[in-house]
Design an enzyme around this catalytic site. Structure first.
Site, PDB file in Angstrom:
ATOM      1  N   ASP A   1      22.102  41.640  44.216  1.00 16.74           N
ATOM      2  CA  ASP A   1      22.250  40.666  45.310  1.00 16.74           C
ATOM      3  C   ASP A   1      22.753  41.270  46.630  1.00 16.74           C
ATOM      4  O   ASP A   1      22.592  40.665  47.682  1.00 16.74           O
ATOM      5  CB  ASP A   1      23.220  39.544  44.906  1.00 16.74           C
ATOM      6  CG  ASP A   1      22.746  38.783  43.684  1.00 16.74           C
ATOM      7  OD1 ASP A   1      21.569  38.930  43.311  1.00 16.74           O
ATOM      8  OD2 ASP A   1      23.556  38.043  43.090  1.00 16.74           O
TER       9      ASP A   1
ATOM     10  N   ASN B   1      -5.318  33.832  58.163  1.00 14.95           N
ATOM     11  CA  ASN B   1      -5.592  32.697  57.282  1.00 14.95           C
ATOM     12  C   ASN B   1      -4.674  32.570  56.075  1.00 14.95           C
ATOM     13  O   ASN B   1      -4.711  31.581  55.354  1.00 14.95           O
ATOM     14  CB  ASN B   1      -7.043  32.737  56.816  1.00 14.95           C
ATOM     15  CG  ASN B   1      -7.949  32.307  57.950  1.00 14.95           C
ATOM     16  OD1 ASN B   1      -7.592  31.427  58.732  1.00 14.95           O
ATOM     17  ND2 ASN B   1      -9.089  32.961  58.077  1.00 14.95           N
TER      18      ASN B   1
END
Ligand code: F6P
Length: 329
Positions: free
Chosen positions: A132, A219
Site C-alpha cells: 500500500d 475511443n
C-alpha cells in the site's frame, strides 16, 4: 545500561508483500554476521502466541531473495489484539530467550508492535512491508514497487481489449485507504484518470473528459480506481455503475485485480530496498535504537518512531496528480 541482545525474533504480519523474503534474509544474515541467534516466528503475532518458533541459520534463507510471499507465513491475529494474547506472546518470547523483535508489516502490524513494546518494554524494530505504501517516513515500502509493476502489466493487457472494443475500463487496485497504487499505476500505464481517496472525484467531469477524448478519436479509456470506500462510496463497481446509469452511451466494464497484486517475484528495486532495510534493522538494534521503523528517505536510511510512522498521514505528492492530468489529455 542497555540490555545485550543475543537472540532476535523475526516475524511478518498482515498482508504479505513481495520482498518480505529478501528482508528476512537480510535480517537473518546481518544478525548471524554479528553472532546473534535468530528465531523465525511463524504466522506473525499468532506464532508468538502459539510459540511457533523455528531456529534460523544463514542457510535457512538461501534461495529466497527472489521468492514472493513470506517464508515465515503471515496472519492478522485477532488474539494479539487482546491483552491476554499479548501476555502469552511475551511469556513465550521470554521462554524462547528472544531479546528483541523485528516486525515486517504494514500499518496494523506496526501499531501492534508499538502497543507490545510499550506494555512489555521489548526492543522492537519495524520494517515497512506492505504493497500500500501508506507508512509515513519512508519514500517506499517493501512490496509497493513490485505490486505497481504487476498492476501495470495487467493494465497493458486490458488496454488491448479496451481498444479493440472501444470500451471504458474501471480497474480497481488495492491500497486500503491510500491512493499510491492507483495514482502511480495510472501514470505508468498511460491511463486516462485515477480515482483516489486523497482527492475528490466528480463523475460528470470524468464523463466530460472521456467524451472529449472520444471527440479527439480516443475511443477507449482506462480509469484506475482505488479500492478505498467511504460510506459505501468508492471502488470500481460504484463508479462504473454510475457511469453506466448516467452516461449510457459509454460501454463500461470493471476489472478488480484483487490479490494477484500481492503475488509474484519482487522487483529488483524491492529486493534492494528490503536488503538495505533488513541490514539497517540489525545495525539499529546494535546502536541501541528501540521502537523505530526503518525508512529510506532520499536514498538515506532513516529511523522513524513507530508511533509517527503509523499515525501520520502520508500525503500523495500533488505533482503526481498534475502529471497524470496533463499527460492523459
Ligand atoms: O494491506 C495490504 C492489503 O493488500 C490492502 O491493500 C488490502 O486492502 C488488504 O491488504 C486485503 O487484505 P486481505 O488479504 O486480508 O483480504
Amino acid at each position: 545500561m542497555e540490555r545485550q541482545i543475543n537472540t532476535i525474533g523475526i516475524l511478518t504480519s498482515g498482508g504479505d508483500a513481495p520482498g518480505m523474503n529478501a528482508a528476512i534474509r537480510a535480517i537473518t544474515r546481518t544478525a548471524r554476521f554479528h553472532s546473534m541467534n535468530v528465531v523465525g516466528v511463524m504466522r506473525g503475532y499468532q506464532g508468538l502466541i502459539d510459540g511457533e518458533f523455528v531456529k534460523f541459520t544463514s542457510s535457512s534463507v538461501s534461495n529466497t531473495i527472489q521468492r514472493g510471499g513470506t517464508i515465515l507465513k503471515t496472519a492478522r491475529s485477532q488474539a494479539f489484539m487482546e491483552a491476554d494474547g499479548r501476555k502469552m506472546a511475551y511469556e513465550n518470547m521470554v521462554s524462547a530467550g528472544i531479546d528483541a523483535l523485528v516486525v515486517i508489516g504494514g500499518n496494523g502490524s506496526l501499531t501492534g508492535a508499538q502497543l507490545f513494546a510499550r506494555e512489555y518494554d521489548i526492543p522492537i524494530i519495524g520494517l515497512p512491508g506492505t504493497i500500500d505504501n501508506d507508512l509515513y517516513g519512508t519514500d517506499s515500502t517493501i512490496g509497493y514497487d513490485s505490486a505497481l509493476n504487476t498492476i501495470v502489466e495487467c493494465v497493458d493487457k486490458i488496454r488491448d481489449t479496451a481498444n479493440s472494443h472501444d470500451r471504458i475500463f474501471f480497474i480497481e487496485v488495492m491500497g486500503r485507504d491510500a491512493g499510491f497504487l492507483a495514482q502511480n499505476s495510472a501514470i505508468a500505464s498511460g491511463a486516462e484518470a485515477a480515482i483516489i481517496p486523497e482527492s475528490a472525484t466528480d463523475v460528470d467531469q470524468l464523463a466530460e473528459f472521456i467524451e472529449r477524448g472520444k471527440r479527439k478519436s480516443k475511443n477507449s479509456a482506462i480509469v484506475l480506481v482505488s479500492e478505498a470506500q467511504k460510506d459505501g462510496v468508492g471502488g470500481a463497481l460504484y463508479y462504473a455503475d454510475r457511469i453506466k446509469k448516467e452516461y449510457p452511451q459509454f460501454d463500461a466494464r470493471v476489472t478488480i485485480l484483487g490479490h494477484l497484486q500481492r503475488g509474484g517475484k519482487p522487483s529488483a528495486y524491492d529486493r534492494i530496498l528490503a536488503s538495505r532495510m533488513g541490514y539497517a534493522a540489525i545495525e539499529a538494534l546494535l546502536e541501541g535504537q528501540r521502537n523505530v521503523m526503518i525508512g529510506i528517505k532520499n536514498d538515506e536510511i532513516v529511523y522513524v518512531p513507530i508511533s509517527r510512522a503509523v499515525k501520520m498521514n502520508k500525503p500523495i505528492n500533488q505533482e503526481l496528480i498534475a502529471v497524470l492530468n496533463v499527460l492523459s489529455m
